[in-house]
Scaffold this motif. Structure first.
Motif, mmCIF file in Angstrom:
data_model
loop_
_atom_site.group_PDB
_atom_site.id
_atom_site.type_symbol
_atom_site.label_atom_id
_atom_site.label_comp_id
_atom_site.label_asym_id
_atom_site.label_seq_id
_atom_site.Cartn_x
_atom_site.Cartn_y
_atom_site.Cartn_z
ATOM 1 N N ARG A 1 0.833 -1.209 0.000
ATOM 2 C CA ARG A 1 0.000 0.000 0.000
ATOM 3 C C ARG A 1 0.868 1.259 0.000
ATOM 4 O O ARG A 1 1.936 1.283 0.616
ATOM 5 C CB ARG A 1 -0.923 -0.006 1.209
ATOM 6 N N LEU A 2 0.362 2.292 -0.670
ATOM 7 C CA LEU A 2 1.140 3.508 -0.899
ATOM 8 C C LEU A 2 0.539 4.724 -0.202
ATOM 9 O O LEU A 2 -0.681 4.838 -0.053
ATOM 10 C CB LEU A 2 1.234 3.786 -2.407
ATOM 11 N N ALA A 3 1.430 5.644 0.195
ATOM 12 C CA ALA A 3 1.030 6.938 0.732
ATOM 13 C C ALA A 3 0.639 7.848 -0.443
ATOM 14 O O ALA A 3 1.031 7.594 -1.576
ATOM 15 C CB ALA A 3 2.205 7.538 1.504
ATOM 16 N N PRO A 4 -0.098 8.918 -0.182
ATOM 17 C CA PRO A 4 -0.563 9.407 1.124
ATOM 18 C C PRO A 4 -1.852 8.760 1.619
ATOM 19 O O PRO A 4 -2.216 8.955 2.778
ATOM 20 C CB PRO A 4 -0.778 10.898 0.869
ATOM 21 N N GLU A 5 -2.539 8.011 0.747
ATOM 22 C CA GLU A 5 -3.770 7.369 1.214
ATOM 23 C C GLU A 5 -3.483 6.369 2.326
ATOM 24 O O GLU A 5 -4.313 6.172 3.221
ATOM 25 C CB GLU A 5 -4.475 6.652 0.057
ATOM 26 N N PRO B 1 -0.488 6.077 4.719
ATOM 27 C CA PRO B 1 0.809 6.508 5.265
ATOM 28 C C PRO B 1 1.376 5.466 6.217
ATOM 29 O O PRO B 1 0.768 4.415 6.470
ATOM 30 C CB PRO B 1 0.453 7.808 5.995
ATOM 31 N N TYR B 2 2.576 5.780 6.745
ATOM 32 C CA TYR B 2 3.188 4.915 7.761
ATOM 33 C C TYR B 2 2.152 4.593 8.828
ATOM 34 O O TYR B 2 1.426 5.486 9.272
ATOM 35 C CB TYR B 2 4.390 5.629 8.388
ATOM 36 N N PRO B 3 2.025 3.326 9.256
ATOM 37 C CA PRO B 3 2.903 2.187 8.961
ATOM 38 C C PRO B 3 2.345 1.199 7.932
ATOM 39 O O PRO B 3 2.729 0.028 7.947
ATOM 40 C CB PRO B 3 3.021 1.521 10.324
ATOM 41 N N ALA B 4 1.449 1.621 7.054
ATOM 42 C CA ALA B 4 0.761 0.670 6.175
ATOM 43 C C ALA B 4 1.733 -0.099 5.291
ATOM 44 O O ALA B 4 1.683 -1.331 5.209
ATOM 45 C CB ALA B 4 -0.269 1.413 5.317
ATOM 46 N N GLY B 5 2.615 0.614 4.592
ATOM 47 C CA GLY B 5 3.566 -0.060 3.708
ATOM 48 C C GLY B 5 4.466 -1.005 4.472
ATOM 49 O O GLY B 5 4.733 -2.136 4.024
ATOM 50 N N LEU B 6 4.941 -0.576 5.628
ATOM 51 C CA LEU B 6 5.785 -1.432 6.465
ATOM 52 C C LEU B 6 5.025 -2.667 6.913
ATOM 53 O O LEU B 6 5.567 -3.783 6.904
ATOM 54 C CB LEU B 6 6.286 -0.632 7.668
ATOM 55 N N SER B 7 3.776 -2.507 7.295
ATOM 56 C CA SER B 7 2.963 -3.652 7.718
ATOM 57 C C SER B 7 2.821 -4.657 6.584
ATOM 58 O O SER B 7 2.857 -5.881 6.815
ATOM 59 C CB SER B 7 1.581 -3.178 8.176
ATOM 60 N N ASP B 8 2.679 -4.161 5.344
ATOM 61 C CA ASP B 8 2.555 -5.066 4.200
ATOM 62 C C ASP B 8 3.855 -5.820 3.942
ATOM 63 O O ASP B 8 3.838 -7.011 3.595
ATOM 64 C CB ASP B 8 2.153 -4.275 2.951
ATOM 65 N N VAL B 9 4.980 -5.142 4.100
ATOM 66 C CA VAL B 9 6.271 -5.816 3.931
ATOM 67 C C VAL B 9 6.432 -6.902 4.989
ATOM 68 O O VAL B 9 6.860 -8.030 4.691
ATOM 69 C CB VAL B 9 7.431 -4.799 3.990
ATOM 70 N N LEU B 10 6.080 -6.593 6.221
ATOM 71 C CA LEU B 10 6.187 -7.587 7.290
ATOM 72 C C LEU B 10 5.243 -8.766 7.051
ATOM 73 O O LEU B 10 5.598 -9.918 7.310
ATOM 74 C CB LEU B 10 5.897 -6.924 8.638
ATOM 75 N N ARG B 11 4.037 -8.471 6.561
ATOM 76 C CA ARG B 11 3.110 -9.559 6.258
ATOM 77 C C ARG B 11 3.670 -10.453 5.161
ATOM 78 O O ARG B 11 3.547 -11.683 5.215
ATOM 79 C CB ARG B 11 1.750 -8.988 5.844
#
Length: 303
Positions: A115-119, A121-131
């Motif tokens: 998932r991408l910002a700005p819609e 933002p942190y920590p969404a992209g990081l959460s997807d990488v961890l998943r």
């Protein structure tokens, strides 16, 4: 004063012609900026290494690209986190990079559409990488790679895994990453107006991804990590581009690692701009960067 190499200068001249009249993506609505990034990055998806397998798939609930080189060793794999200021690009804009990493390292590469910002933002992209990391196939030994904002997310993911005591990647390839938000660093000042990435663009990417109040933690700005966290990281390969506002980020991270007695490999590519590895179809320095990264990966993977 640093100047582009002859090869880099030729590419910059080409871009000046092809992109004349295009808008700054950080001043556009995000959906338009992403469409522009998809279109302009397609020019680099040429003369790509042949793969034994290349397919789109769903992985951990996200679209992803899976590429397997003909020289696959059968034991390793890499989770690749694409760059784009946390807001732009996709597995398809980085198809060339994914294939060149796979070919250089001799193992499959999985690139997820986080998932991408700005819609988001942190920590969404990081959460997807961890998943994605937690959903990896245990039949292979996995490493992680990322460029620019993708390197930020890759390093942030490792720091998060250290904090929770989880299994870490076997190694990491981090290309010209975003590791802090010091816009007055030497390279931010020296390369403020580009060519390519500028200080103003990077500041706007940061505003999209994480407000100032959230930039103090290591999973946002990894240079804030403690010595203990950095010491616990797996073997790293880092590189940086000389004509890049982000150069000082990598230099500061390398200095921290060296100060801890680590010997992580680091290459500085002189006379090239941020994102130069995207240009592997036309830029010899980019192809050399993939070769060097592959060599480092093989050394880190050696018994």
């Amino acid at each position: 004063m640093s100047v582009p190499t002859a090869n880099m200068r030729a590419v910059l001249e080409r871009l000046a012609q092809e992109d004349a009249g295009l808008c700054d993506p950080t001043l556009m609505p995000p959906q338009h900026a992403r469409a522009l990034a998809e279109l302009t990055n397609q020019r680099w998806n040429a003369d790509l290494p042949e793969m034994a397998e290349a397919r789109t798939m769903m992985f951990a609930g996200m679209p992803a690209r899976w590429v397997v080189p003909e020289n696959d060793t059968g034991t390793e794999a890499i989770l690749h986190v694409h760059g784009g200021g946390w807001a732009l690009c996709s597995p398809m804009t980085h198809e060339g990079a994914s294939r060149r990493i796979a070919d250089a390292c001799g193992c499959p590469v999985l690139t997820v559409d986080y998932r991408l910002a700005p819609e988001h933002p942190y920590p969404a992209g990081l959460s997807d990488v961890l998943r994605s990391w937690r959903a990896r196939d245990p039949a292979r030994r996995w490493s992680i790679a990322g460029d620019s904002a993708g390197a930020n997310l890759a390093l942030a993911a490792m720091l998060h895994l250290i904090d929770e005591g989880a299994e870490l990647p076997a190694s990491a390839l981090l290309f010209y990453g975003v590791y802090g938000a010091d816009f007055d660093s030497e390279s931010y000042v020296r390369n403020a107006d580009g060519p390519g990435l500028t200080r103003a663009k990077m500041m706007r990417y940061w505003d999209w991804y994480a407000p100032e109040s959230k930039r103090s933690g290591p999973t946002v700005a990894p240079l804030a990590a403690s010595d203990a966290q950095l010491a616990a990281l797996p073997a790293l390969y880092l590189n940086a581009a000389e004509l890049d506002p982000l150069l000082s980020d990598t230099e500061a991270l390398v200095a921290r690692l060296r100060g801890l007695g680590r010997d992580d490999a680091y290459d500085l590519f002189e006379g090239v701009v941020h994102g130069f590895m995207q240009m592997g179809s036309v830029l010899p320095e980019a192809r050399d960067a993939f070769t060097r990264a592959g060599g480092a990966f093989r050394r880190m993977a050696a018994p």
